[in-house]
Write a protein that holds these residues in place. Structure first.
Motif, PDB file in Angstrom:
ATOM      1  N   TYR A 111       0.829  -1.207   0.000  1.00  0.00           N
ATOM      2  CA  TYR A 111       0.000   0.000   0.000  1.00  0.00           C
ATOM      3  C   TYR A 111       0.866   1.261   0.000  1.00  0.00           C
ATOM      4  O   TYR A 111       0.618   2.207  -0.753  1.00  0.00           O
ATOM      5  N   ARG A 115       1.097   4.040  -3.067  1.00  0.00           N
ATOM      6  CA  ARG A 115       0.430   5.322  -2.805  1.00  0.00           C
ATOM      7  C   ARG A 115       0.987   6.421  -3.716  1.00  0.00           C
ATOM      8  O   ARG A 115       2.188   6.625  -3.811  1.00  0.00           O
ATOM      9  N   LYS A 134      -6.127  -1.145   7.811  1.00  0.00           N
ATOM     10  CA  LYS A 134      -6.537   0.143   8.375  1.00  0.00           C
ATOM     11  C   LYS A 134      -5.716   1.276   7.779  1.00  0.00           C
ATOM     12  O   LYS A 134      -6.234   2.358   7.484  1.00  0.00           O
ATOM     13  N   VAL A 135      -4.413   1.022   7.592  1.00  0.00           N
ATOM     14  CA  VAL A 135      -3.546   2.030   6.976  1.00  0.00           C
ATOM     15  C   VAL A 135      -3.901   2.196   5.502  1.00  0.00           C
ATOM     16  O   VAL A 135      -4.108   3.305   5.008  1.00  0.00           O
ATOM     17  N   ARG A 138      -7.030   4.198   4.249  1.00  0.00           N
ATOM     18  CA  ARG A 138      -7.042   5.673   4.353  1.00  0.00           C
ATOM     19  C   ARG A 138      -6.841   6.333   2.996  1.00  0.00           C
ATOM     20  O   ARG A 138      -7.290   7.465   2.783  1.00  0.00           O
ATOM     21  N   PHE A 139      -6.153   5.646   2.089  1.00  0.00           N
ATOM     22  CA  PHE A 139      -5.912   6.270   0.781  1.00  0.00           C
ATOM     23  C   PHE A 139      -6.243   5.313  -0.367  1.00  0.00           C
ATOM     24  O   PHE A 139      -5.744   5.446  -1.475  1.00  0.00           O
ATOM     25  N   LEU A 152     -13.790   0.140   8.414  1.00  0.00           N
ATOM     26  CA  LEU A 152     -12.998   0.809   7.390  1.00  0.00           C
ATOM     27  C   LEU A 152     -13.864   1.807   6.637  1.00  0.00           C
ATOM     28  O   LEU A 152     -15.050   1.566   6.395  1.00  0.00           O
ATOM     29  N   PRO A 153     -13.301   2.941   6.244  1.00  0.00           N
ATOM     30  CA  PRO A 153     -14.089   3.974   5.573  1.00  0.00           C
ATOM     31  C   PRO A 153     -14.553   3.534   4.190  1.00  0.00           C
ATOM     32  O   PRO A 153     -13.787   2.949   3.426  1.00  0.00           O
TER      33      PRO A 153
END
Length: 372
Positions: A111, A115, A134-135, A138-139, A152-153
């Motif tokens: 990840y 990125r 989780k990390v 985020r992106f 998770l979003p």
């Protein structure tokens, strides 16, 4: 025209590798010209499982994951920097158009290396997400989950990617062959018991205690006791083995299951339509119990705490079920309805759409989440 190039990151344990390879298989089925490269390390099962399935493996330095985010992690210490640098070399070398991660210590550097360079897709198998995902979430461009409530979003529930040998399993058609393969009786109910590759002491002890009454009730038992686990004493109708290679045949031979509640286990057992008694691991953060709750709520199984599993409980839960064909059929149908047997295909379509690689016309249909 060159097909899409994707990189999958799911090394370490079978729980991470298997969904990654099931996804890769689905991509190839939709786009035979696709190139799928797997990231892994020399640790774990990566160097065994991945090449055996026909996918190129690129090794990166292992990155031990802390249980919680730390300042060291955010500052990218030496091991992380080295792994991220290697990931970027692989991405450039294969012309990657996206990275699809399935958690674990291979996913985190994947990840971070992807990125800002290529799109990122995260798949979380468990009801409670691990640190790497989780990390990554985020992106990430897409966050896919096996069961709802991961935290998770922007999660999209797609289910757990599974091998086609499981999702397309014809249990009824293979029943006779499967029972002959294991040496099980051709008629009568069969209970399948397994607790992972290393077995599960609680399950083994409970089955040993329950076995005399199970056999008196006409229930045969196929028991994978683990490489270091103890089988029950030999008896007609009892088959004890350290490990089951042909899980497809084990599912076909069985009428019900006694097992742990890992994400892959719950997904496979529900996908093939088997009712189950799920006994979550008593350690960790309780994710195994959460993994099984959707299928239990649908009526496809029951949850029993590890501390409550005794021989008497095994008999009480399973003998009445195994002698009631109507209950068995209803619970099996409920188990199947609670799962997502098409998860690998759905995730493959999402990723191919993300990179602008349309599936071949013969297979092109909208994924279920787009139909709603």
């Amino acid at each position: 025209m060159t097909g899409p190039s994707l990189v999958v990151a799911g090394g370490g344990s079978g729980g991470h590798i298997e969904p990654a390879l099931a996804f890769a298989d689905a991509v190839r089925a939709l786009r035979p010209d696709a190139r799928v490269t797997a990231l892994g390390t020399e640790k774990g099962l990566d160097t065994t499982l991945i090449p055996a399935r026909g996918y190129p493996l690129e090794l990166i330095p292992p990155v031990p994951l802390p249980r919680k985010p730390t300042a060291d992690l955010l500052r990218l210490p030496g091991k992380v920097r080295s792994a991220v640098g290697r990931v970027r070399e692989v991405l450039a070398g294969v012309g990657a158009q996206a990275v699809v991660g399935f958690g674990g210590y291979v996913a985190l550097p994947a990840y971070l290396g992807a990125r800002g360079r290529v799109p990122i897709v995260v798949h979380e198998a468990n009801a409670r997400a691990g640190l790497a995902n989780k990390v990554g979430a985020r992106f990430a461009d897409i966050v896919a989950v096996a069961v709802p409530g991961s935290g998770l979003p922007g999660e999209r529930v797609v289910g757990m990617p599974l091998r086609r040998s499981i999702t397309a399993l014809d249990r009824a058609g293979l029943r006779g062959q499967a029972r002959q393969f294991f040496g099980l009786p051709p008629q009568g109910p069969v209970l399948l018991v397994f607790g992972g590759s290393l077995g599960a002491r609680t399950l083994n002890s409970a089955v040993t205690a329950a076995l005399p009454e199970l056999l008196r009730a006409g229930v045969a038992v196929l028991h994978a006791h683990g490489k270091g686990g103890e089988p029950a004493p030999p008896a007609p109708g009892y088959i004890g083995v350290p490990y089951i290679e042909r899980m497809d045949l084990a599912y076909a031979a069985a009428d019900a299951v006694l097992c742990r509640a890992g994400a892959t286990t719950v997904a496979e057992v529900s996908a093939v339509g088997l009712p189950a008694v799920y006994v979550p691991l008593p350690h960790g953060n309780g994710e195994q119990s959460l993994n099984a709750r959707p299928v239990v709520a649908a009526g496809g199984g029951v949850l029993v705490d590890d501390s409550d599993l005794t021989g008497q409980r095994v008999v009480a839960e399973l003998v009445p079920l195994l002698h009631d064909p109507r209950r068995l059929a209803e619970a099996g149908a409920a188990a199947r309805s609670s799962g997502h047997a098409d998860a690998a295909d759905t995730l493959a379509r999402l990723v191919l759409e993300l990179v602008g690689a349309t599936p071949e016309p013969a297979t092109q249909v909208l994924p279920p989440w787009r139909d709603r």
